[in-house]
Each structure stands twice: as C-alpha cells, then as structure tokens.
Motif scaffolding. Structure first.
Motif, PDB file in Angstrom:
ATOM      1  N   ARG A 181     -64.201 -44.688 -13.431  1.00  0.00           N
ATOM      2  CA  ARG A 181     -64.403 -44.603 -11.973  1.00  0.00           C
ATOM      3  C   ARG A 181     -65.545 -45.506 -11.543  1.00  0.00           C
ATOM      4  NH1 ARG A 181     -63.386 -39.035 -12.223  1.00  0.00           N
ATOM      5  NH2 ARG A 181     -65.581 -38.478 -12.204  1.00  0.00           N
ATOM      6  N   VAL A 182     -66.611 -45.519 -12.327  1.00  0.00           N
ATOM      7  CA  VAL A 182     -67.759 -46.335 -11.963  1.00  0.00           C
ATOM      8  C   VAL A 182     -67.456 -47.823 -12.192  1.00  0.00           C
ATOM      9  CG1 VAL A 182     -70.117 -46.903 -12.645  1.00  0.00           C
ATOM     10  CG2 VAL A 182     -69.466 -44.528 -12.251  1.00  0.00           C
ATOM     11  N   ALA A 237     -72.001 -52.979 -16.714  1.00  0.00           N
ATOM     12  CA  ALA A 237     -72.380 -51.565 -16.553  1.00  0.00           C
ATOM     13  C   ALA A 237     -73.167 -51.090 -17.769  1.00  0.00           C
ATOM     14  CB  ALA A 237     -71.130 -50.709 -16.364  1.00  0.00           C
ATOM     15  N   GLN A 238     -72.715 -51.453 -18.955  1.00  0.00           N
ATOM     16  CA  GLN A 238     -73.393 -51.012 -20.173  1.00  0.00           C
ATOM     17  C   GLN A 238     -74.789 -51.637 -20.274  1.00  0.00           C
ATOM     18  OE1 GLN A 238     -71.701 -48.700 -22.018  1.00  0.00           O
ATOM     19  NE2 GLN A 238     -73.659 -48.346 -23.004  1.00  0.00           N
ATOM     20  N   ALA A 239     -74.897 -52.903 -19.903  1.00  0.00           N
ATOM     21  CA  ALA A 239     -76.207 -53.575 -19.941  1.00  0.00           C
ATOM     22  C   ALA A 239     -77.184 -52.887 -18.994  1.00  0.00           C
ATOM     23  CB  ALA A 239     -76.048 -55.051 -19.575  1.00  0.00           C
ATOM     24  N   MET A 240     -76.698 -52.503 -17.816  1.00  0.00           N
ATOM     25  CA  MET A 240     -77.569 -51.808 -16.855  1.00  0.00           C
ATOM     26  C   MET A 240     -78.016 -50.459 -17.417  1.00  0.00           C
ATOM     27  SD  MET A 240     -75.770 -52.442 -13.169  1.00  0.00           S
ATOM     28  CE  MET A 240     -75.792 -54.068 -12.369  1.00  0.00           C
ATOM     29  N   LEU A 241     -77.071 -49.728 -17.982  1.00  0.00           N
ATOM     30  CA  LEU A 241     -77.377 -48.383 -18.500  1.00  0.00           C
ATOM     31  C   LEU A 241     -78.304 -48.427 -19.697  1.00  0.00           C
ATOM     32  CD1 LEU A 241     -74.041 -46.426 -18.450  1.00  0.00           C
ATOM     33  CD2 LEU A 241     -76.109 -45.999 -17.143  1.00  0.00           C
ATOM     34  N   ASP A 242     -78.131 -49.447 -20.536  1.00  0.00           N
ATOM     35  CA  ASP A 242     -78.900 -49.511 -21.778  1.00  0.00           C
ATOM     36  C   ASP A 242     -80.260 -50.163 -21.606  1.00  0.00           C
ATOM     37  OD1 ASP A 242     -76.921 -48.181 -23.066  1.00  0.00           O
ATOM     38  OD2 ASP A 242     -76.156 -49.885 -24.195  1.00  0.00           O
ATOM     39  N   HIS A 267     -73.743 -47.653  -8.391  1.00  0.00           N
ATOM     40  CA  HIS A 267     -73.020 -46.520  -8.982  1.00  0.00           C
ATOM     41  C   HIS A 267     -73.294 -46.243 -10.454  1.00  0.00           C
ATOM     42  CE1 HIS A 267     -70.575 -45.846  -5.412  1.00  0.00           C
ATOM     43  NE2 HIS A 267     -70.476 -47.158  -5.309  1.00  0.00           N
ATOM     44  N   CYS A 268     -73.891 -47.193 -11.204  1.00  0.00           N
ATOM     45  CA  CYS A 268     -73.894 -46.989 -12.656  1.00  0.00           C
ATOM     46  C   CYS A 268     -74.784 -45.814 -13.086  1.00  0.00           C
ATOM     47  CB  CYS A 268     -74.235 -48.258 -13.418  1.00  0.00           C
ATOM     48  SG  CYS A 268     -75.959 -48.579 -13.534  1.00  0.00           S
ATOM     49  N   ARG A 269     -75.742 -45.415 -12.250  1.00  0.00           N
ATOM     50  CA  ARG A 269     -76.561 -44.255 -12.610  1.00  0.00           C
ATOM     51  C   ARG A 269     -75.729 -42.986 -12.764  1.00  0.00           C
ATOM     52  NH1 ARG A 269     -81.275 -45.147 -15.103  1.00  0.00           N
ATOM     53  NH2 ARG A 269     -82.710 -46.350 -13.861  1.00  0.00           N
ATOM     54  N   GLN A 270     -74.568 -42.969 -12.135  1.00  0.00           N
ATOM     55  CA  GLN A 270     -73.699 -41.788 -12.282  1.00  0.00           C
ATOM     56  C   GLN A 270     -73.257 -41.582 -13.727  1.00  0.00           C
ATOM     57  OE1 GLN A 270     -70.391 -42.408  -9.612  1.00  0.00           O
ATOM     58  NE2 GLN A 270     -71.735 -42.715  -7.876  1.00  0.00           N
ATOM     59  N   LEU A 271     -73.357 -42.665 -14.519  1.00  0.00           N
ATOM     60  CA  LEU A 271     -72.947 -42.583 -15.920  1.00  0.00           C
ATOM     61  C   LEU A 271     -74.108 -42.282 -16.842  1.00  0.00           C
ATOM     62  CD1 LEU A 271     -70.540 -45.584 -16.427  1.00  0.00           C
ATOM     63  CD2 LEU A 271     -70.014 -43.165 -16.283  1.00  0.00           C
ATOM     64  N   ASP A 272     -75.267 -42.154 -16.253  1.00  0.00           N
ATOM     65  CA  ASP A 272     -76.470 -42.098 -17.060  1.00  0.00           C
ATOM     66  C   ASP A 272     -76.638 -40.722 -17.680  1.00  0.00           C
ATOM     67  OD1 ASP A 272     -78.797 -42.615 -18.232  1.00  0.00           O
ATOM     68  OD2 ASP A 272     -79.794 -43.431 -16.468  1.00  0.00           O
ATOM     69  N   THR A 273     -75.830 -40.442 -18.683  1.00  0.00           N
ATOM     70  CA  THR A 273     -75.804 -39.097 -19.258  1.00  0.00           C
ATOM     71  C   THR A 273     -77.079 -38.791 -20.040  1.00  0.00           C
ATOM     72  OG1 THR A 273     -74.589 -40.089 -21.052  1.00  0.00           O
ATOM     73  CG2 THR A 273     -73.317 -38.883 -19.404  1.00  0.00           C
ATOM     74  N   GLN A 274     -77.796 -39.836 -20.473  1.00  0.00           N
ATOM     75  CA  GLN A 274     -79.003 -39.588 -21.264  1.00  0.00           C
ATOM     76  C   GLN A 274     -80.252 -39.498 -20.391  1.00  0.00           C
ATOM     77  OE1 GLN A 274     -78.644 -42.979 -23.641  1.00  0.00           O
ATOM     78  NE2 GLN A 274     -76.931 -42.159 -24.795  1.00  0.00           N
ATOM     79  N   ALA A 275     -80.065 -39.483 -19.089  1.00  0.00           N
ATOM     80  CA  ALA A 275     -81.185 -39.380 -18.147  1.00  0.00           C
ATOM     81  C   ALA A 275     -82.263 -40.417 -18.447  1.00  0.00           C
ATOM     82  CB  ALA A 275     -81.768 -37.971 -18.175  1.00  0.00           C
ATOM     83  N   LEU A 293     -83.406 -50.165 -13.193  1.00  0.00           N
ATOM     84  CA  LEU A 293     -82.235 -51.040 -13.334  1.00  0.00           C
ATOM     85  C   LEU A 293     -82.724 -52.490 -13.425  1.00  0.00           C
ATOM     86  CD1 LEU A 293     -79.843 -49.270 -10.828  1.00  0.00           C
ATOM     87  CD2 LEU A 293     -79.612 -49.402 -13.324  1.00  0.00           C
ATOM     88  N   PRO A 294     -81.943 -53.359 -14.040  1.00  0.00           N
ATOM     89  CA  PRO A 294     -82.423 -54.739 -14.236  1.00  0.00           C
ATOM     90  C   PRO A 294     -82.522 -55.521 -12.934  1.00  0.00           C
ATOM     91  CG  PRO A 294     -80.128 -54.503 -14.958  1.00  0.00           C
ATOM     92  CD  PRO A 294     -80.615 -53.128 -14.630  1.00  0.00           C
ATOM     93  N   GLN A 295     -83.347 -56.557 -12.998  1.00  0.00           N
ATOM     94  CA  GLN A 295     -83.333 -57.541 -11.910  1.00  0.00           C
ATOM     95  C   GLN A 295     -82.058 -58.345 -12.068  1.00  0.00           C
ATOM     96  OE1 GLN A 295     -86.658 -60.179 -11.483  1.00  0.00           O
ATOM     97  NE2 GLN A 295     -88.105 -58.523 -11.923  1.00  0.00           N
ATOM     98  N   CYS A 296     -81.289 -58.460 -11.007  1.00  0.00           N
ATOM     99  CA  CYS A 296     -79.982 -59.109 -11.125  1.00  0.00           C
ATOM    100  C   CYS A 296     -79.894 -60.360 -10.264  1.00  0.00           C
ATOM    101  CB  CYS A 296     -78.875 -58.151 -10.683  1.00  0.00           C
ATOM    102  SG  CYS A 296     -78.727 -56.716 -11.743  1.00  0.00           S
ATOM    103  N   GLN A 297     -79.162 -61.340 -10.769  1.00  0.00           N
ATOM    104  CA  GLN A 297     -78.781 -62.490  -9.941  1.00  0.00           C
ATOM    105  C   GLN A 297     -77.356 -62.876 -10.280  1.00  0.00           C
ATOM    106  OE1 GLN A 297     -80.739 -66.233 -10.645  1.00  0.00           O
ATOM    107  NE2 GLN A 297     -80.810 -65.971 -12.870  1.00  0.00           N
TER     108      GLN A 297
END
Ligand SMILES: NC(=O)c1ccc[n+]([C@@H]2O[C@H](COP(=O)([O-])OP(=O)(O)OC[C@H]3O[C@@H](n4cnc5c(N)ncnc54)[C@H](OP(=O)(O)O)[C@@H]3O)[C@@H](O)[C@H]2O)c1
Length: 302
Positions: free
Chosen positions: A91-92, A146-151, A176-184, A189-193
């Motif tokens: 979903r995310v 999404a995985q890079a943001m979460l990790d 939205h990716c924080r919704q997946l952040d099961t490990q709290a 979040l990264p600086q993005c371009q």
C-alpha cells in the motif's frame, strides 16, 4: 490412486509469473526447484503478458483457481491497482510483485523491499547512514527507495529519465513510508533530491551506494545512462538486473576502480523466498534456491 510426489495431476495448482518481456527471468527454474522439495503439487510458469492484458491475466488466473502470481517489469504498479486488498508495504510502495489468490480475492504484497535489504546485507552493505543514488522510478525503484528511507539513509538521490515521475515517487514515499516503520526507528528521513541524468555527476562523487533499478542493461546493446568516469571507486554498485549477470554498468564500474559490485541475483533470491512464504505460510528452502540460481546454465545473454 494415491498421488505420486511431484506428479502433475488434476490437483496441480499454478503460480504464474507475468511480465513483458519475461523470457529473461530465472524465477521459473529456482521457484520450481523449491516447489519440488516442498512437495506442494504446484507449478510455477512464466507468461509474457502485454500491459493492456494484465487485468485479464490476473482475473483469469483467479478464475482458474491459481494459487498466486508474481508480477515483474512493467506490471508492478498496475498490479497494485488491480488487487482487492494489499499488505501495508504494498500500500505504501503502491507496487505489487506478489499476488495470492485466496477465497476469491486478489491479495497484493511487495517482497522487493525485503529482497533488496537482504541482498545488500549479504554483501556487507546497508542503507543506514549511507548516501544512496537510485536510478529509475518504476516498480522496483519504489520498493528500493522506501527501504532506503526506512533503513536510515542520510541522503537519497533519485535519477530518472522522466524527472516528474521520480518527484512524485519521492514525495509520496516521504509522506507515507513511516507507516511501515514497524521498528519505531527514530532516525530522520533522508535529504532527498530528484534529478535527470545530466545532473548526476556530483551525486555520484560522494555516493556510498548506487543502485540501478531501470530496465536499461537487460539487453547487451543497452547504453550506459551516464559517464562511468563519474563513479567514485569506493561506491558499492548494485544492478538489480541479473540477466545478463554482468551488465555494462557492472563491467564499467569495475573498469573505473569500483571494487565492490553485485548483480540482482541476491534480490531475486530473497524476494522469491519471501513470496513462497506468503503463498504457503511456511519457510522457503533458501539455500536450495540459491544453489539453483547459481547454476551456470540458468543465465544467458539476452
Ligand atoms: N533482481 C530482482 O529481484 C529484481 C526485482 C525487481 C526488478 N528488477 C529489475 O529492475 C528493473 C526495473 O523493473 P521495474 O519493474 O521497476 O520496471 P518499470 O516499472 O517498467 O520501470 C522501468 C524504469 O526504467 C526506466 N527506463 C526504461 N527505459 C529507459 C531508458 N531508455 N533510459 C532511461 N531510463 C529508462 C524508466 O524510466 P521512465 O520513468 O522515464 O520511464 C523507469 O524508471 C528491471 O531491469 C528488472 O529486471 C530486478
């Protein structure tokens, strides 16, 4: 008559791989090897399905009582829209690579995000504290970003031919990716371009990890999307493509001093093992699947 183990009979069920093209895929070989040792009377077959027929193909599989499907290039985003229900990660990410047909419903999952994290871990690499450059903004790139943001990547540069598509992807995932952040996780979040290939040079100069998530490289004649001399020798270069095993990107990265490179076999292995676990609700025979994938006969130049 009792069914002989692994015999095809009237109870044999189907798992389909849907892609366009699909002939490059190694999934049928390693998935069927796994299904055989799991003794589950199921076959995994690949079907070339053009984009406009994906809906018919998925609904047809459901009508036939198929157990599941994998969706590969270019179907992952369209498959997301077709499912009746999607797991949180799908979903995310808004892309589905694994479908389970269950009680008449089409259930969507994304195992690519798990696949890339597991593949990098086996190379001794991780997104945490890393400066990451991702090429592409399609189904695979969505899961990787999404995985890079979460990790816990600190900087993320997305490079895409269609910059607008990349911008939409990054904005959506930042939201939205924080919704997946099961490990709290508490990391920011990264600086993005988001940039085009003409602006890639400074991003490559200090990248820890570069991942190709475009389809460019699948054909031997495909060009490199940027000048390989821009690469920093300390960058880990990962190509999600695994067939051919040595893409032009991987070859030129090595020629330009990058000591650490890997192709997409690890991601393929781990996303495939996780998909089996979704279909059968039990552990996949990971090491057997790895051994099967490493058979030299499996991969060819396409
Ligand atoms: N190893 C694994 O387990 C694994 C898993 C998933 C995917 N993959 C690989 O990942 C790749 C992408 O798959 P996908 O499902 O994400 O495909 P997709 O949704 O069709 O996305 C393709 C991406 O490639 C870009 N692209 C295509 N042709 C291009 C060109 N000539 N120049 C520049 N960019 C170009 C597209 O850019 P635009 O947005 O501008 O069109 C888009 O970003 C494939 O090679 C696939 O085999 C591997």
């Amino acid at each position: 008559m009792p069914r002989t183990r692994n015999m095809i009979d009237s109870e044999t069920r189907l798992i389909a791989l849907l892609g366009w093209p699909v002939t490059h895929s190694a999934s049928p070989q390693f998935q069927n090897a796994a299904l055989k040792v799991m003794s589950v009377n199921t076959l995994y077959l690949a079907f070339g399905v053009p984009p406009e027929q994906l809906g018919d193909a998925l609904r047809g599989l459901r009508a036939l009582g198929a157990l599941g499907a994998n969706c590969t290039i270019p179907h992952k985003e369209a498959a997301f829209a077709l499912c009746d229900w999607c797991a949180p990660e799908a979903r995310v990410i808004e892309a589905v690579n694994t479908v389970r047909f269950h009680e008449g419903r089409m259930l969507g999952y994304n195992t690519d995000c798990y696949g890339i994290a597991a593949a990098l871990a086996e190379e001794g690499v991780g997104f945490h504290d890393a400066r990451v450059v991702v090429l592409g903004a399609g189904g695979a790139a969505r899961a990787i970003v999404a995985q890079a943001m979460l990790d816990g990547a600190t900087h993320l540069t997305l490079v895409n031919r269609t910059v607008r598509r990349g911008e939409q992807l990054v904005l959506h995932l930042l939201e939205h990716c924080r919704q997946l952040d099961t490990q709290a996780c508490t990391h920011p979040l990264p600086q993005c371009q988001v940039i085009g290939y003409d602006e890639i040079k400074p991003a490559l100069a200090d990248a820890d990890i570069l991942i190709n998530a475009t389809s460019v490289g699948m054909r031997a004649e495909d060009p490199l999307l940027f000048d390989a001399t821009f690469l920093n020798p300390r960058t880990f270069v990962y190509d999600t493509i695994y067939n051919p095993p040595q893409t032009r990107l991987l070859i030129e990265a090595k020629q330009n001093g990058c000591a650490k490179t890997a192709n997409g076999l690890g991601m393929l292995l781990h996303q495939g093992a996780r998909a089996l676990e979704i279909w059968f609700e039990r552990a996949a025979p990971l090491e057997l699947m790895r051994k099967e994938l490493l058979q030299p006969r499996l991969l060819r130049r396409v």
